[in-house]
Write a protein that holds these residues in place. Structure first.
Motif, PDB file in Angstrom:
ATOM      1  N   GLY A 160       0.807  -1.211   0.000  1.00  0.00           N
ATOM      2  CA  GLY A 160       0.000   0.000   0.000  1.00  0.00           C
ATOM      3  C   GLY A 160       0.838   1.259   0.000  1.00  0.00           C
ATOM      4  N   GLU A 161       1.971   1.238  -0.717  1.00  0.00           N
ATOM      5  CA  GLU A 161       2.907   2.360  -0.697  1.00  0.00           C
ATOM      6  C   GLU A 161       2.979   3.020  -2.069  1.00  0.00           C
ATOM      7  N   LEU A 162       3.040   4.351  -2.038  1.00  0.00           N
ATOM      8  CA  LEU A 162       3.195   5.172  -3.233  1.00  0.00           C
ATOM      9  C   LEU A 162       4.501   5.942  -3.101  1.00  0.00           C
ATOM     10  N   GLN A 163       5.397   5.749  -4.080  1.00  0.00           N
ATOM     11  CA  GLN A 163       6.703   6.409  -4.028  1.00  0.00           C
ATOM     12  C   GLN A 163       6.690   7.639  -4.937  1.00  0.00           C
ATOM     13  N   LEU A 164       7.007   8.795  -4.361  1.00  0.00           N
ATOM     14  CA  LEU A 164       7.119  10.042  -5.112  1.00  0.00           C
ATOM     15  C   LEU A 164       8.593  10.394  -5.233  1.00  0.00           C
ATOM     16  N   ILE A 165       9.108  10.418  -6.455  1.00  0.00           N
ATOM     17  CA  ILE A 165      10.513  10.742  -6.694  1.00  0.00           C
ATOM     18  C   ILE A 165      10.627  12.253  -6.851  1.00  0.00           C
ATOM     19  N   VAL A 166      11.324  12.900  -5.913  1.00  0.00           N
ATOM     20  CA  VAL A 166      11.443  14.361  -5.875  1.00  0.00           C
ATOM     21  C   VAL A 166      12.898  14.728  -6.103  1.00  0.00           C
ATOM     22  N   ASP A 167      13.163  15.472  -7.190  1.00  0.00           N
ATOM     23  CA  ASP A 167      14.531  15.848  -7.534  1.00  0.00           C
ATOM     24  C   ASP A 167      14.869  17.279  -7.158  1.00  0.00           C
ATOM     25  N   CYS A 168      13.876  18.069  -6.744  1.00  0.00           N
ATOM     26  CA  CYS A 168      14.120  19.468  -6.429  1.00  0.00           C
ATOM     27  C   CYS A 168      14.406  19.639  -4.936  1.00  0.00           C
ATOM     28  N   VAL A 169      14.799  20.863  -4.573  1.00  0.00           N
ATOM     29  CA  VAL A 169      14.937  21.208  -3.149  1.00  0.00           C
ATOM     30  C   VAL A 169      13.539  21.567  -2.654  1.00  0.00           C
ATOM     31  N   CYS A 170      12.796  20.553  -2.283  1.00  0.00           N
ATOM     32  CA  CYS A 170      11.394  20.720  -1.911  1.00  0.00           C
ATOM     33  C   CYS A 170      11.106  19.933  -0.633  1.00  0.00           C
ATOM     34  N   HIS A 171       9.952  20.170  -0.078  1.00  0.00           N
ATOM     35  CA  HIS A 171       9.520  19.437   1.107  1.00  0.00           C
ATOM     36  C   HIS A 171       8.027  19.159   1.002  1.00  0.00           C
ATOM     37  N   ALA A 172       7.572  18.166   1.737  1.00  0.00           N
ATOM     38  CA  ALA A 172       6.178  17.728   1.684  1.00  0.00           C
ATOM     39  C   ALA A 172       5.410  18.236   2.895  1.00  0.00           C
ATOM     40  N   VAL A 173       4.158  18.598   2.649  1.00  0.00           N
ATOM     41  CA  VAL A 173       3.216  18.970   3.709  1.00  0.00           C
ATOM     42  C   VAL A 173       1.919  18.219   3.421  1.00  0.00           C
ATOM     43  N   ALA A 174       1.431  17.445   4.381  1.00  0.00           N
ATOM     44  CA  ALA A 174       0.244  16.615   4.174  1.00  0.00           C
ATOM     45  C   ALA A 174      -0.835  16.973   5.177  1.00  0.00           C
ATOM     46  N   SER A 175      -2.098  16.821   4.749  1.00  0.00           N
ATOM     47  CA  SER A 175      -3.234  17.074   5.624  1.00  0.00           C
ATOM     48  C   SER A 175      -4.427  16.296   5.109  1.00  0.00           C
ATOM     49  N   ILE A 176      -5.443  16.197   5.953  1.00  0.00           N
ATOM     50  CA  ILE A 176      -6.680  15.505   5.609  1.00  0.00           C
ATOM     51  C   ILE A 176      -7.762  16.537   5.331  1.00  0.00           C
ATOM     52  N   HIS A 177      -8.488  16.341   4.224  1.00  0.00           N
ATOM     53  CA  HIS A 177      -9.589  17.228   3.880  1.00  0.00           C
ATOM     54  C   HIS A 177     -10.874  16.426   3.856  1.00  0.00           C
ATOM     55  N   LEU A 178     -11.906  16.950   4.540  1.00  0.00           N
ATOM     56  CA  LEU A 178     -13.221  16.297   4.578  1.00  0.00           C
ATOM     57  C   LEU A 178     -13.141  14.872   5.098  1.00  0.00           C
ATOM     58  N   SER A 179     -12.153  14.557   5.878  1.00  0.00           N
ATOM     59  CA  SER A 179     -11.960  13.281   6.582  1.00  0.00           C
ATOM     60  C   SER A 179     -11.635  12.100   5.681  1.00  0.00           C
ATOM     61  N   ASN A 180     -11.685  12.244   4.359  1.00  0.00           N
ATOM     62  CA  ASN A 180     -11.389  11.088   3.500  1.00  0.00           C
ATOM     63  C   ASN A 180     -10.597  11.449   2.258  1.00  0.00           C
ATOM     64  N   PHE A 181      -9.883  12.580   2.269  1.00  0.00           N
ATOM     65  CA  PHE A 181      -9.008  12.948   1.170  1.00  0.00           C
ATOM     66  C   PHE A 181      -7.647  13.341   1.747  1.00  0.00           C
ATOM     67  N   LEU A 182      -6.633  12.631   1.342  1.00  0.00           N
ATOM     68  CA  LEU A 182      -5.270  12.931   1.759  1.00  0.00           C
ATOM     69  C   LEU A 182      -4.670  13.892   0.741  1.00  0.00           C
ATOM     70  N   VAL A 183      -4.326  15.107   1.196  1.00  0.00           N
ATOM     71  CA  VAL A 183      -3.777  16.153   0.335  1.00  0.00           C
ATOM     72  C   VAL A 183      -2.295  16.304   0.651  1.00  0.00           C
ATOM     73  N   ILE A 184      -1.449  16.088  -0.352  1.00  0.00           N
ATOM     74  CA  ILE A 184       0.006  16.174  -0.192  1.00  0.00           C
ATOM     75  C   ILE A 184       0.514  17.279  -1.106  1.00  0.00           C
ATOM     76  N   ASP A 185       1.155  18.278  -0.522  1.00  0.00           N
ATOM     77  CA  ASP A 185       1.749  19.373  -1.286  1.00  0.00           C
ATOM     78  C   ASP A 185       3.262  19.233  -1.273  1.00  0.00           C
ATOM     79  N   ILE A 186       3.878  19.186  -2.448  1.00  0.00           N
ATOM     80  CA  ILE A 186       5.339  19.214  -2.581  1.00  0.00           C
ATOM     81  C   ILE A 186       5.723  20.668  -2.822  1.00  0.00           C
TER      82      ILE A 186
END
Length: 704
Positions: A88-114
């Protein structure tokens, strides 16, 4: 029977859909790339750093649908994506100088911002994921049991049920006989595969629609309005709205503006209209009780282990909340680390624990939340090290939230909260924070400093200085921050520092070596040395820190030492302080002050040897006058030495050549005493005339 089967499918259907692949949608924004994943009901999620980027782990899934992942986004931030369906894993390959911020919206949507830029300190998404050892998905619901469902007069879900029925005739007329035939007729044979597929398509369509709105930034959650149930009963004796409320299906709404409904209860919002974070996630007062702390901990720890030897579900979160209630931030974070699960509530809980222990947090978690009318405003204010600039602070909400906290937490955050309120000019609110508690004892340095800051803000300077002095000299345990403030405030108020004060500062700096607090204390101790004219100690302190300071800061410190020494040091002490020093590297202004003092003390030749740095403008004009005064003093005692000398104007002359032309004048054996030099200068009018004639024969500088 067919309605019973339909009801069973609708009840069990969401759990069937939970095991289907999850649709992943993306959207591109100016400074971040957004990834939205629709989560099954009750699914846990985690996100952590990997050498290649980030890994997202979701329980209760058969993988992810990635066919449209790069349709709307470039590969600038996320260059590639892959998955491990078994884990159940999703791999995101990030090549930039970035960071992730995650939160839950409406209790059933996982929102991930790079997002662009490095990750903030203590970001919960930068740690590597732990192995899946103690987290299991929720058990499936048991199959529905009970009596067969008898449909009400109005058919259940008339817009959806035809998709699951075979070719049938129109429903019979609404009379008693036909209703009895419908109830007694055998249920049609429904393919489980087709029903599962239909439910999956419905869930996927809804998920994609909501996810599309999230990625485009267009979706906003509306108000949750509740209508009063009808009092009219149907033939079964149950109000229709109540009968439908307990059934799964579709929630219908009208086109009436919900804001126009008086009974609507809008959620708390920030000043710019954003929803405030859930109040329950910050209700610290409800996480414990008035029992002794040891008793509460024993009860909670006894409930940690389940029958299978693992941690009971939710037990570690309960323990972490109790630790926060008792003011133990580090222990609360350790309890959450044992669980290894990420969720919105856990992120908020970890942030509160970090604030209690005065650790840096991610301010963006509380963006704009200081204006909320709920308890979240308190933690949003404490999360920002400086005065917040994204919204106006709701001072009433902050004070009310503080008063509701247990005294364990109040003691930990009161000094910092007082400083934060003073930073925004809220003196009255800061007084309410510090006022209810008794006066701090001599060991509570943080509170003593907070009280001193409050007294200073209220114009009670003497009281503020007394508190700081008492903390520095009488407290059994002093902090570097308190000692640094003692030196700075004491220097501005003319406090006389003793040898014991400086010895204590040396010990604190040694104890906190290579920390920002030690460096700040050294800067303050330097100010203290200058304020009591201990110039030699100040110069020695600078020399010991030369490698740690920038060249500009070091040079500015040395100049401050020599300038103040030239202005305030006794005569003999000043001569001893500067005589053997190499002053050629000092700036022109500092050299002018030193030379002026040397001329006044009767050492003009030494004064001329100091004036080596280039000077311009007003400083150059001052230098020319100093040179004239030095030569006048030399002529008064040794006129023959000047006749063969070259006059150095504006620091451009070769002082070494001038000294070599007058070997006798610079012979210390023939040097007159200080008293004789001043007497000769006062009585030698002809020497002054000779100097004036000599200066007139030389051209003046252009900027004189």
């Amino acid at each position: 029977m067919r309605y019973f089967l339909l009801l069973s499918l609708l009840v069990v259907g969401p759990h069937l859909v939970a095991a289907a692949p999850l649709r992943v949608q993306t959207g591109e924004h100016a400074d971040f790339t957004r990834v939205v994943i629709g989560l099954p009901q009750g699914a846990d999620w985690q996100i952590g750093r990997t050498p290649e980027g980030y890994t997202v782990r979701v329980s209760a899934t058969d993988g992810f649908i990635l066919d449209e992942f790069f349709t709307l986004i470039p590969r600038d931030r996320i260059s590639a994506v892959s998955q491990d369906p078994d884990e159940g894993e999703l791999q995101l390959i990030v090549d930039c100088v970035c960071h992730a911020v995650a939160s839950i919206h409406l209790s059933n949507f996982l929102v991930i911002d790079i997002r662009d830029g490095p990750a903030p300190p203590n970001s919960p998404f930068e740690a590597a994921l732990v192995l899946k050892t103690s987290v299991d998905p929720d058990p499936p619901l048991p199959a529905p049991v009970g009596l067969a469902y008898r449909p009400a007069q109005n058919r259940l879900l008339p817009l959806i049920t035809p998709r699951f029925m075979g070719p049938e005739s129109e429903p019979p007329a609404d009379n008693a006989e036909q209703n009895q035939e419908v109830a007694d007729s055998p249920a049609p044979v429904i393919s489980a595969a087709s029903a599962d597929e239909a439910l999956r398509l419905i869930a996927q369509s809804l998920t994609e629609s909501v996810g599309r709105g999230l990625t485009e930034g267009l979706l906003q959650e509306g108000l949750n309005t509740v209508s009063e149930p009808s009092t009219l009963n149907d033939d079964f004796g149950v109000p229709p709205l109540l009968a439908r409320a307990a059934l799964p299906g579709v929630t219908a709404r009208t086109s009436i503006d919900p804001l126009a409904i008086e009974s609507a209860a809008p959620s708390p919002q920030t000043q710019d209209g954003q929803r405030c974070l859930p109040e329950a996630a910050f209700d610290v007062a409800s996480w414990g009780n008035d029992s002794p702390p040891g008793q509460q901990l024993n009860v909670t720890r006894n409930g940690l282990a389940a029958e299978d030897g693992r941690f009971a579900e939710g037990s570690l979160v309960t323990l972490a909340r109790l630790y926060v209630f008792l003011g133990f931030g580090r222990e609360a974070q350790q309890a959450l680390e044992l669980e290894g699960v990420q969720s919105q509530d856990r992120i908020f809980l970890r942030t509160i624990a970090q604030i209690i222990d005065d650790e840096p947090v991610v301010p963006m978690v509380f963006a704009g939340q200081v204006s909320c009318p709920t308890n979240v405003a308190l933690w949003a204010l404490l999360a920002q090290p400086n005065a917040p600039t994204d919204a106006q602070v709701n001072r009433t909400a902050v004070v009310n939230a503080y008063r509701a906290l247990p005294h364990y937490v109040q003691q930990a955050i009161a000094p910092r909260l007082s400083r934060a309120l003073l930073a925004i000019g809220a003196e009255d609110e800061a007084l309410q924070v510090l006022g209810p508690q008794a006066t701090a004892d001599s060991g509570d340095i943080a509170r003593l400093l907070a009280e001193a800051s409050l007294a200073d803000a209220l114009g009670e300077d003497t009281l503020a200085m007394d508190k700081i002095k008492d903390a520095a000299r009488n407290a059994p345990r002093i902090s570097p921050e308190a000692m640094a403030r003692f030196f700075r405030d004491g220097a501005s108020r003319g406090i006389g520092f003793s040898d014991e004060d400086f010895l204590l500062a040396d010990a604190l700096r040694f104890e906190n070596t290579d920390t920002p607090a030690a460096a700040d204390l050294a800067d303050a101790q330097f100010v203290g040395y200058l304020s009591v004219d201990r110039f030699a100690d100040a110069r020695t302190l600078l020399l010991t820190r030369q490698n740690a300071l920038s060249p500009e800061v070091y040079a500015a410190g040395v100049s401050a030492v020599y300038q103040q020494a030239a202005q305030r040091m006794p005569d003999a002490s000043f001569l001893e302080f500067v005589w053997q020093q190499d002053l050629t590297m000092q700036d022109a202004a500092t050299q002018n002050l030193i030379a002026q003092r040397l001329v006044e003390l009767g050492f003009p030749d030494r004064a001329l040897s100091v004036l080596t740095s280039p000077a311009v403008g007003e400083i150059a004009a001052q230098r020319d006058l100093l040179v004239a005064d030095a030569l006048q003093a030399i002529v008064a005692t040794r006129p023959a030495a000047v006749e063969d000398a070259t006059i150095p104007l504006s620091g451009d002359a070769d002082v070494d050549g001038f000294e070599s032309a007058m070997p006798q004048a610079f012979n210390p054996i023939n040097r007159p005493t200080l008293r004789d030099s001043r007497t000769l200068i006062d009585s030698a009018a002809q020497s002054r005339e000779s100097i004036r004639t000599l200066l007139q024969s030389a051209p003046a500088p252009a900027d004189f």
